[in-house]
Motif scaffolding. Structure first.
Motif, mmCIF file in Angstrom:
data_model
loop_
_atom_site.group_PDB
_atom_site.id
_atom_site.type_symbol
_atom_site.label_atom_id
_atom_site.label_comp_id
_atom_site.label_asym_id
_atom_site.label_seq_id
_atom_site.Cartn_x
_atom_site.Cartn_y
_atom_site.Cartn_z
ATOM 1 N N LYS A 160 -30.751 30.535 15.825
ATOM 2 C CA LYS A 160 -29.709 29.763 16.493
ATOM 3 C C LYS A 160 -29.026 28.806 15.517
ATOM 4 C CE LYS A 160 -29.255 26.117 19.963
ATOM 5 N NZ LYS A 160 -29.948 25.374 21.056
ATOM 6 N N ASN A 161 -29.796 28.060 14.776
ATOM 7 C CA ASN A 161 -29.221 27.106 13.823
ATOM 8 C C ASN A 161 -28.482 27.802 12.692
ATOM 9 O OD1 ASN A 161 -30.295 24.948 15.284
ATOM 10 N ND2 ASN A 161 -32.236 25.011 14.146
ATOM 11 N N LEU A 162 -28.992 28.965 12.283
ATOM 12 C CA LEU A 162 -28.326 29.718 11.224
ATOM 13 C C LEU A 162 -26.955 30.210 11.688
ATOM 14 C CD1 LEU A 162 -28.347 31.064 8.442
ATOM 15 C CD2 LEU A 162 -29.524 33.020 9.487
ATOM 16 N N LEU A 163 -26.883 30.704 12.910
ATOM 17 C CA LEU A 163 -25.602 31.178 13.443
ATOM 18 C C LEU A 163 -24.592 30.041 13.548
ATOM 19 C CD1 LEU A 163 -26.759 33.645 16.257
ATOM 20 C CD2 LEU A 163 -25.713 34.217 14.063
ATOM 21 N N PHE A 164 -25.069 28.896 14.026
ATOM 22 C CA PHE A 164 -24.151 27.776 14.151
ATOM 23 C C PHE A 164 -23.710 27.271 12.780
ATOM 24 C CE2 PHE A 164 -23.296 23.200 14.830
ATOM 25 C CZ PHE A 164 -22.215 23.330 15.690
ATOM 26 N N SER A 165 -24.592 27.318 11.806
ATOM 27 C CA SER A 165 -24.217 26.920 10.448
ATOM 28 C C SER A 165 -23.160 27.861 9.876
ATOM 29 C CB SER A 165 -25.448 26.904 9.541
ATOM 30 O OG SER A 165 -26.406 25.980 10.012
ATOM 31 N N MET A 166 -23.261 29.144 10.191
ATOM 32 C CA MET A 166 -22.249 30.101 9.739
ATOM 33 C C MET A 166 -20.898 29.827 10.388
ATOM 34 S SD MET A 166 -24.533 33.596 9.768
ATOM 35 C CE MET A 166 -23.118 34.616 9.365
ATOM 36 N N VAL A 167 -20.925 29.416 11.658
ATOM 37 C CA VAL A 167 -19.676 29.073 12.339
ATOM 38 C C VAL A 167 -19.023 27.867 11.683
ATOM 39 C CG1 VAL A 167 -18.687 28.267 14.517
ATOM 40 C CG2 VAL A 167 -20.400 30.077 14.520
ATOM 41 N N VAL A 168 -19.822 26.846 11.387
ATOM 42 C CA VAL A 168 -19.284 25.647 10.731
ATOM 43 C C VAL A 168 -18.777 25.985 9.332
ATOM 44 C CG1 VAL A 168 -19.849 23.327 9.912
ATOM 45 C CG2 VAL A 168 -20.786 24.150 12.085
ATOM 46 N N LEU A 169 -19.504 26.848 8.625
ATOM 47 C CA LEU A 169 -19.090 27.241 7.283
ATOM 48 C C LEU A 169 -17.778 28.010 7.308
ATOM 49 C CD1 LEU A 169 -19.877 27.296 4.261
ATOM 50 C CD2 LEU A 169 -21.059 29.457 4.721
ATOM 51 N N SER A 170 -17.557 28.821 8.328
ATOM 52 C CA SER A 170 -16.308 29.584 8.406
ATOM 53 C C SER A 170 -15.088 28.691 8.573
ATOM 54 C CB SER A 170 -16.380 30.572 9.573
ATOM 55 O OG SER A 170 -16.422 29.881 10.818
ATOM 56 N N MET A 171 -15.286 27.479 9.078
ATOM 57 C CA MET A 171 -14.165 26.558 9.257
ATOM 58 C C MET A 171 -13.682 25.970 7.945
ATOM 59 S SD MET A 171 -15.719 24.674 12.625
ATOM 60 C CE MET A 171 -14.581 23.309 12.481
ATOM 61 N N MET A 172 -14.446 26.144 6.861
ATOM 62 C CA MET A 172 -14.062 25.595 5.563
ATOM 63 C C MET A 172 -12.985 26.429 4.886
ATOM 64 S SD MET A 172 -17.815 24.582 4.067
ATOM 65 C CE MET A 172 -17.080 24.064 2.520
ATOM 66 N N PHE A 173 -12.819 27.674 5.292
ATOM 67 C CA PHE A 173 -11.892 28.575 4.619
ATOM 68 C C PHE A 173 -10.581 28.637 5.399
ATOM 69 C CE2 PHE A 173 -16.207 30.077 3.804
ATOM 70 C CZ PHE A 173 -16.216 30.054 2.408
ATOM 71 N N SER A 174 -9.479 28.520 4.693
ATOM 72 C CA SER A 174 -8.167 28.603 5.329
ATOM 73 C C SER A 174 -7.821 30.064 5.607
ATOM 74 C CB SER A 174 -7.099 27.965 4.433
ATOM 75 O OG SER A 174 -6.966 28.684 3.214
ATOM 76 N N TRP A 175 -6.770 30.241 6.417
ATOM 77 C CA TRP A 175 -6.351 31.596 6.778
ATOM 78 C C TRP A 175 -5.838 32.357 5.562
ATOM 79 C CZ3 TRP A 175 -1.705 34.349 6.773
ATOM 80 C CH2 TRP A 175 -1.710 35.545 7.501
ATOM 81 N N THR A 176 -5.300 31.653 4.579
ATOM 82 C CA THR A 176 -4.787 32.313 3.373
ATOM 83 C C THR A 176 -5.907 33.007 2.606
ATOM 84 O OG1 THR A 176 -3.092 30.596 3.238
ATOM 85 C CG2 THR A 176 -3.407 31.976 1.301
ATOM 86 N N VAL A 177 -7.091 32.396 2.607
ATOM 87 C CA VAL A 177 -8.218 32.972 1.873
ATOM 88 C C VAL A 177 -8.744 34.225 2.562
ATOM 89 C CG1 VAL A 177 -10.557 32.498 1.031
ATOM 90 C CG2 VAL A 177 -8.815 30.701 0.964
ATOM 91 N N THR A 178 -8.716 34.241 3.878
ATOM 92 C CA THR A 178 -9.325 35.342 4.630
ATOM 93 C C THR A 178 -8.322 36.403 5.082
ATOM 94 O OG1 THR A 178 -9.080 34.088 6.699
ATOM 95 C CG2 THR A 178 -11.139 33.825 5.467
ATOM 96 N N GLN A 179 -7.054 36.287 4.722
ATOM 97 C CA GLN A 179 -6.087 37.244 5.241
ATOM 98 C C GLN A 179 -6.292 38.655 4.667
ATOM 99 O OE1 GLN A 179 -2.063 36.211 4.254
ATOM 100 N NE2 GLN A 179 -2.530 35.637 2.159
ATOM 101 N N ILE A 180 -6.735 38.777 3.401
ATOM 102 C CA ILE A 180 -6.995 40.111 2.841
ATOM 103 C C ILE A 180 -8.196 40.772 3.518
ATOM 104 C CG2 ILE A 180 -7.629 41.363 0.759
ATOM 105 C CD1 ILE A 180 -5.949 39.425 -0.842
#
Length: 302
Positions: free
Chosen positions: A133-153
């Motif tokens: 549970k904590n690992l999944l939530f940490s991944m969600v928080v980590l995904s917020m660090m990346f802008s859409w420009t980085v993940t568009q490819i």
């Protein structure tokens, strides 16, 4: 009852001194209130100025649009900009109403799907215990660090692999997986007392019924706020990365080509700018009233 006994036992002069001390600490002077009101009024004027200019520019004739120095308020209001927009878009092989319909479909389904999936995923993270549970939530928080420009490819590669490129799903599906919504809903759901959920389970309520009839009404401020942000994001999406067919492109895409048309399309561009701003503002005002009504009852504690 306890408070009443405490007040009766308390010395009355001492009680008056305490109440006076609290009142003196909370209240401000007339000069302080006036200064605060003036600062808030100035900030409000600056925040409302762009919206006022959008409305006035849509009603200005061409000579006022290119007047220097520019005027905020229109002097000779006209609806020629909207008629020019209608004539301009009627000559194109894709009707203007088609762009509006595409935007409504993408924004409506994307916002609704995001609120539903974010809420469904946030409920077990907030009110259930399981491994990882904590690992999944940490991944969600980590995904917020990346802008859409980085993940568009990577997004483009996934959309192409799924075979939904050049479709509405190419914009709707990524919108349902926005990490900020999951984080916001999980934080709000954690504030709901576990005793309410346990009482519902003892009464025989299923997990879906608990989620739909207990959790969602109590986190109404959260998902309304989430809907406002997601609606604004999708309404301004051009879809240039995934949409190639002209009949699938949204209104923001048509707006870009109208503004590139030069000076003679300035009036039509001002009219489209008004349309693009009016719909999200109307949606915000509708949701804002509901948020203000439910914020007063959202502070729940065990």
């Amino acid at each position: 009852m306890y408070m009443k006994k405490t007040i009766t036992k308390m010395n009355k002069p001492k009680l008056r001194r305490r109440l006076f001390h609290i009142e003196k600490r909370v209240n401000r002077s007339a000069a302080g209130n006036g200064l605060l009101f003036t600062l808030m009024a100035i900030c409000g004027v600056f925040m409302a100025l762009p919206l006022v200019m959008v409305v006035n520019n849509a009603l200005k004739p061409l000579d006022e649009l290119f007047q220097f120095p520019p005027k905020i308020f229109v002097r000779s209001p006209t609806l020629e900009n909207f008629s020019d927009l209608f004539v301009l878009m009627s000559d194109s092989w894709v009707p203007f109403s088609r762009y509006i319909l595409n935007t409504v479909i993408i924004t409506g389904f994307g916002t609704t799907g995001h609120v539903i999936f974010a809420s469904l995923a946030a409920y077990p993270l907030a009110k259930h215990d399981f491994k990882g549970k904590n690992l999944l939530f940490s991944m969600v928080v980590l995904s917020m660090m990346f802008s859409w420009t980085v993940t568009q490819i990577p997004n483009y590669m996934i959309i192409t692999w799924l075979g939904i490129n050049n479709t509405y799903l190419a914009l709707i599906l990524p919108a349902t997986a926005y990490g900020m919504g999951l984080y916001l809903m999980r934080q709000f759901m954690e504030q709901i007392p576990d005793s309410i959920i346990e009482a519902a389970r003892i009464s025989g309520a299923s997990e879906f019924r608990i989620f739909w009839q207990i959790i969602m009404p109590n986190v109404k401020p959260a998902w309304l706020t989430l809907a406002i942000f997601q609606f604004q994001t999708l309404w301004g999406n051009t879809g240039y990365l995934f949409l190639r067919s002209e009949e699938l492109k949204p209104l923001q895409y048509a707006m870009q080509f109208i503004t590139l048309g030069g000076v003679h399309r300035a009036g039509a561009a001002a009219a489209v700018g008004f349309i693009l701003a009016a719909i999200p503002i109307t949606f915000f005002l509708i949701c804002q009233s509901n948020i203000l009504e439910t914020m007063t009852t959202s502070g729940m504690k065990d």
